[in-house]
Design a protein around this motif. Structure first.
Motif, mmCIF file in Angstrom:
data_model
loop_
_atom_site.group_PDB
_atom_site.id
_atom_site.type_symbol
_atom_site.label_atom_id
_atom_site.label_comp_id
_atom_site.label_asym_id
_atom_site.label_seq_id
_atom_site.Cartn_x
_atom_site.Cartn_y
_atom_site.Cartn_z
ATOM 1 N N ALA A 197 0.822 -1.211 0.000
ATOM 2 C CA ALA A 197 0.000 0.000 0.000
ATOM 3 C C ALA A 197 0.854 1.259 0.000
ATOM 4 C CB ALA A 197 -0.921 0.003 1.214
ATOM 5 N N VAL A 198 2.010 1.215 0.665
ATOM 6 C CA VAL A 198 2.912 2.372 0.683
ATOM 7 C C VAL A 198 3.403 2.675 -0.723
ATOM 8 C CG1 VAL A 198 5.068 3.279 1.616
ATOM 9 C CG2 VAL A 198 3.597 1.852 3.052
ATOM 10 N N ALA A 199 3.798 1.640 -1.451
ATOM 11 C CA ALA A 199 4.271 1.834 -2.822
ATOM 12 C C ALA A 199 3.135 2.285 -3.738
ATOM 13 C CB ALA A 199 4.890 0.535 -3.343
ATOM 14 N N ILE A 200 1.946 1.703 -3.568
ATOM 15 C CA ILE A 200 0.801 2.098 -4.399
ATOM 16 C C ILE A 200 0.473 3.566 -4.187
ATOM 17 C CG2 ILE A 200 -1.689 1.783 -4.712
ATOM 18 C CD1 ILE A 200 -1.285 -1.189 -4.204
ATOM 19 N N GLY A 201 0.471 4.003 -2.933
ATOM 20 C CA GLY A 201 0.173 5.396 -2.645
ATOM 21 C C GLY A 201 1.161 6.348 -3.295
ATOM 22 N N GLY A 202 2.448 6.019 -3.235
ATOM 23 C CA GLY A 202 3.458 6.879 -3.845
ATOM 24 C C GLY A 202 3.353 6.933 -5.353
ATOM 25 N N ILE A 203 3.121 5.774 -5.987
ATOM 26 C CA ILE A 203 3.025 5.733 -7.450
ATOM 27 C C ILE A 203 1.754 6.425 -7.925
ATOM 28 C CG2 ILE A 203 2.770 4.183 -9.435
ATOM 29 C CD1 ILE A 203 4.646 2.250 -7.984
ATOM 30 N N GLU A 204 0.646 6.210 -7.229
ATOM 31 C CA GLU A 204 -0.600 6.876 -7.621
ATOM 32 C C GLU A 204 -0.478 8.392 -7.504
ATOM 33 O OE1 GLU A 204 -4.013 5.442 -5.593
ATOM 34 O OE2 GLU A 204 -4.243 3.719 -6.927
ATOM 35 N N ALA A 205 0.219 8.859 -6.461
ATOM 36 C CA ALA A 205 0.423 10.298 -6.321
ATOM 37 C C ALA A 205 1.191 10.850 -7.517
ATOM 38 C CB ALA A 205 1.169 10.594 -5.027
ATOM 39 N N VAL A 249 9.296 2.224 1.530
ATOM 40 C CA VAL A 249 9.182 0.763 1.663
ATOM 41 C C VAL A 249 10.463 0.182 2.248
ATOM 42 C CG1 VAL A 249 8.909 -1.403 0.405
ATOM 43 C CG2 VAL A 249 7.505 0.562 -0.203
ATOM 44 N N PHE A 250 11.611 0.668 1.793
ATOM 45 C CA PHE A 250 12.904 0.158 2.265
ATOM 46 C C PHE A 250 13.047 0.351 3.772
ATOM 47 C CE2 PHE A 250 17.433 0.227 3.098
ATOM 48 C CZ PHE A 250 17.935 -0.763 2.276
ATOM 49 N N VAL A 251 12.740 1.553 4.248
ATOM 50 C CA VAL A 251 12.901 1.844 5.677
ATOM 51 C C VAL A 251 11.856 1.103 6.505
ATOM 52 C CG1 VAL A 251 12.837 3.680 7.405
ATOM 53 C CG2 VAL A 251 13.999 4.057 5.238
ATOM 54 N N ASP A 252 10.611 1.040 6.023
ATOM 55 C CA ASP A 252 9.581 0.294 6.747
ATOM 56 C C ASP A 252 9.972 -1.180 6.896
ATOM 57 O OD1 ASP A 252 7.857 2.310 7.376
ATOM 58 O OD2 ASP A 252 6.588 2.061 5.612
ATOM 59 N N THR A 253 10.578 -1.748 5.861
ATOM 60 C CA THR A 253 11.009 -3.146 5.930
ATOM 61 C C THR A 253 12.158 -3.316 6.913
ATOM 62 O OG1 THR A 253 10.375 -3.414 3.600
ATOM 63 C CG2 THR A 253 11.756 -5.130 4.565
ATOM 64 N N MET A 254 13.069 -2.359 6.933
ATOM 65 C CA MET A 254 14.187 -2.423 7.889
ATOM 66 C C MET A 254 13.680 -2.438 9.326
ATOM 67 S SD MET A 254 17.336 -0.051 6.560
ATOM 68 C CE MET A 254 18.309 -0.555 7.974
ATOM 69 N N LYS A 255 12.585 -1.706 9.592
ATOM 70 C CA LYS A 255 12.068 -1.589 10.957
ATOM 71 C C LYS A 255 11.109 -2.718 11.329
ATOM 72 C CE LYS A 255 10.428 2.598 10.413
ATOM 73 N NZ LYS A 255 9.821 3.911 10.734
ATOM 74 N N GLU A 256 10.643 -3.487 10.347
ATOM 75 C CA GLU A 256 9.610 -4.497 10.604
ATOM 76 C C GLU A 256 10.123 -5.580 11.553
ATOM 77 O OE1 GLU A 256 6.207 -6.739 10.660
ATOM 78 O OE2 GLU A 256 6.484 -4.671 10.004
ATOM 79 N N LEU A 257 9.406 -5.777 12.640
ATOM 80 C CA LEU A 257 9.785 -6.786 13.618
ATOM 81 C C LEU A 257 8.813 -7.965 13.698
ATOM 82 C CD1 LEU A 257 11.606 -7.774 15.952
ATOM 83 C CD2 LEU A 257 10.247 -6.328 17.486
ATOM 84 N N PRO A 258 7.485 -7.747 13.798
ATOM 85 C CA PRO A 258 6.582 -8.891 14.031
ATOM 86 C C PRO A 258 6.651 -9.976 12.961
ATOM 87 C CG PRO A 258 5.449 -6.816 14.477
ATOM 88 C CD PRO A 258 6.747 -6.464 13.843
ATOM 89 N N ALA A 259 6.502 -9.584 11.680
ATOM 90 C CA ALA A 259 6.532 -10.590 10.613
ATOM 91 C C ALA A 259 7.892 -11.274 10.538
ATOM 92 C CB ALA A 259 6.196 -9.937 9.269
ATOM 93 N N THR A 260 8.964 -10.528 10.800
ATOM 94 C CA THR A 260 10.302 -11.100 10.747
ATOM 95 C C THR A 260 10.496 -12.155 11.832
ATOM 96 O OG1 THR A 260 11.080 -8.935 9.997
ATOM 97 C CG2 THR A 260 12.748 -10.523 10.623
ATOM 98 N N LEU A 261 9.965 -11.894 13.022
ATOM 99 C CA LEU A 261 10.090 -12.867 14.112
ATOM 100 C C LEU A 261 9.422 -14.191 13.770
ATOM 101 C CD1 LEU A 261 9.491 -10.644 17.276
ATOM 102 C CD2 LEU A 261 11.623 -11.768 16.615
ATOM 103 N N VAL A 262 8.287 -14.127 13.070
ATOM 104 C CA VAL A 262 7.521 -15.343 12.782
ATOM 105 C C VAL A 262 8.090 -16.107 11.592
ATOM 106 C CG1 VAL A 262 5.243 -16.222 12.128
ATOM 107 C CG2 VAL A 262 5.430 -14.364 13.784
ATOM 108 N N LEU A 263 8.524 -15.409 10.538
ATOM 109 C CA LEU A 263 8.842 -16.068 9.266
ATOM 110 C C LEU A 263 10.331 -16.186 8.952
ATOM 111 C CD1 LEU A 263 6.094 -14.505 6.952
ATOM 112 C CD2 LEU A 263 6.174 -16.835 7.849
ATOM 113 N N ARG A 264 11.198 -15.603 9.740
ATOM 114 C CA ARG A 264 12.624 -15.649 9.399
ATOM 115 C C ARG A 264 13.151 -17.085 9.440
ATOM 116 N NH1 ARG A 264 15.942 -14.157 14.850
ATOM 117 N NH2 ARG A 264 14.418 -14.950 16.331
#
Length: 549
Positions: free
Chosen positions: A432-440, A483-498
């Motif tokens: 959604a972050v990427a979609i919002g930026g491209i649509e803008a 998107v790059f920075v949000d992914t760097m900060k992502e913790l919950p999904a990383t804990l489950v799927l890493r």
């Protein structure tokens, strides 16, 4: 192989992407309903009451605090002029660079009975031991609410200040001409007009609060997100985790509905061309008081944590230096973030371009549905997204293994427990972050260019490649950064799927905090904060440009 050059096939690709985003949610419901009725009764009796109550209390507390802080700061730097106002207007965004789990990690050490803050207080008051004097422990609901609010209020500040900056000055002047003072003008004129913007900002904050796992767990607060993680990781109970996640989605749905309702009313009518308000100049003690009030959120939400992390990181570097494991975690983080960014931009471009083509041909229905569905991932907490992906990933691996065995190969996992599963989860979450930026960016390109390209015989794919992509470079770069920075900060999904023995900066910090070795995690936390400053600077520059206009 070139892309299909028909609008209908772009639409099919967009619908396929939307189905990919919806798959974890559907799988979550299937797994939850497949669980035994006895499990539901157990969760209702033991886990859900406490976790749900804590979650609701945290949401209510954070919502009130961020609404007051964000709206108050937005009005302060918009309605009044005082020394330092120009710096404060962008500095109030800086707490966005600090993830919630890092601010909790930092303040746990800063406010520890043996930490620098309480040590200094005891020295000033003449006490020698923590047994003689100590501050209340922050590891409880109130501490969680305050710390989350310190770093999340900028969402409300951003949306509300943007509205205050575009409000018609004539409306405020009319209030003053009727005898209303500054306080009455704010509460009776400015605040009612700003309610939709405040509501949108608060909903974004609450979604981020729901996604939090590190801060809540560090502070000993069992929220629904923490319950999902512990149910899956500690008890290996996928059905139970899915059932808790399904309960959490009810809250997410309510928040998204509230945000949609607020945006419907985000407008007002005036017969005059809006003229931005002129700030009232403050002098002397009033100006100093305004600067202090505005600087407090910046000090508590950014400067104190950042300076602490800098000092601790320098100590670590001067002593033992950066460990090889930390450098490996940094490389892993950059690799995951780069792969996620590339995938998210590609998928977002397909969805946004399909919607652009549909609008050109006045057939927006299915393309609009695909766009909205593909954007749902950001509203789904990372833990919920990860749990929802476990079943489809397992089914795919089982099918792929059967195919490999049928052709004489060896059965193995292709997605589950690999980096690609983590990249997929982060891509769907931040699409959604990427979609919002491209649509803008697409909205700034006039439709006449599409018509001109069509008249020259170019199809949709060639038009996108030759006309729109060069014009979209700034928007693509901004979306990629977010998107790059949000992914760097992502913790919950990383804990489950890493994968096993795979660390990112976020999980490294999480592990160090769990062990209580705060000095080891300070460098990782500082790297995440420094990365988070990039989008904040971008937002500040955008806000400054809008303010000049």
């Amino acid at each position: 192989m070139s892309l299909p050059d028909t609008p209908a096939r772009w639409l099919l690709a967009a619908l396929a992407i939307a189905a990919l985003v919806l798959t974890p949610v559907l799988a979550l419901g299937w797994v939850a309903l497949d669980g035994s009725s006895g499990l539901w009764s157990h969760l209702l009796a033991t886990v859900l009451p406490r976790a749900s109550a804590n979650t609701v209390i945290v949401l209510l507390g954070v919502g009130v605090l961020v609404a007051v802080t964000g709206t108050g700061c937005a009005w302060l730097v918009t309605a009044y002029a005082f020394p330092g106002r120009s710096v404060l207007s962008w500095a109030l965004l800086l707490p966005l660079a600090v993830p919630t789990y890092i601010v909790a990690y930092t303040y746990l050490d800063l406010l520890h009975p043996l930490g620098p803050v309480q040590g200094a207080l005891r020295w000033l008051l003449g006490y020698d031991s923590p047994r003689d004097f100590r501050l209340p422990d922050i590891r409880h609901l109130a501490g969680c609410i305050v710390l989350l609010s310190l770093v999340l209020y900028p969402y409300v500040y951003l949306t509300t200040r943007a509205l205050f900056m575009t409000q018609a000055a004539s409306l405020l002047e009319a209030g003053r001409s009727l005898g209303a003072g500054p306080v009455a003008v704010f509460f009776r004129v400015a605040l009612p007009l700003a309610r939709p913007a405040i509501a949108v900002g608060v909903v974004l904050v609450l979604l981020e609060t729901l996604n939090d796992i590190g801060a809540s767990e560090f502070l000993g607060v069992q929220t629904l997100t923490v319950a999902i993680y512990t149910t899956w990781v500690t008890r290996s109970d996928l059905a139970g985790a899915a059932q808790i996640a399904l309960s959490m989605l009810v809250i997410v749905l309510a928040l998204v509905t509230l945000e949609r309702h607020a945006r419907r009313h985000q407008r007002y009518a005036t017969t005059q061309r809006p003229r931005p308000m002129q700030p009232q100049r403050l002098h002397g003690a009033r100006a100093a008081l305004a600067l202090v009030i505005g600087a407090l959120p910046v000090l508590a939400g950014f400067l104190a944590p950042a300076l602490y992390l800098l000092v601790e990181a320098l100590k670590r570097l001067r002593g033992e230096g950066a460990s090889p494991q930390l450098l490996a975690a940094l490389g892993n983080t950059v690799a995951i973030a780069a792969a996620t960014t590339g995938a998210a931009l590609l998928l977002a471009l397909v969805v946004s371009w399909a919607l652009r083509l549909a609008r050109t041909h006045r057939r927006r229905g299915w393309a609009g549905f695909a766009n909205r569905s593909a954007s749902l991932g950001y509203a789904i907490p990372g833990t919920v997204m990860a749990i929802g992906l476990l079943v489809p990933l397992g089914l795919f691996d089982r099918w792929a293994s059967d195919v490999l065995v049928a052709f004489g190969g060896q059965a193995r996992l292709l997605l589950m427990g690999t980096l690609w599963a983590l990249v997929l989860a982060c891509t769907l979450r931040f699409l959604a972050v990427a979609i919002g930026g491209i649509e803008a960016g697409l909205t700034r390109i006039p439709p006449s260019l599409d018509a001109a390209a069509a008249a020259l015989g170019d199809g949709p794919t060639r038009t996108l490649w030759r006309v729109h992509l060069p014009l979209l470079r700034p928007s693509l770069a901004a979306a990629a950064l977010l998107v790059f920075v949000d992914t760097m900060k992502e913790l919950p999904a990383t804990l489950v799927l890493r994968p096993m023995n795979f660390e990112t900066l976020a999980t490294w910090l999480y592990a160090e905090a769990a062990r209580g070795t705060y000095e080891e995690g300070a460098l990782a936390a500082l790297l995440i904060v420094l990365a988070g400053l990039a989008p904040v600077i971008l937002l500040a520059r955008t806000g400054a440009t809008q303010g000049e206009r």
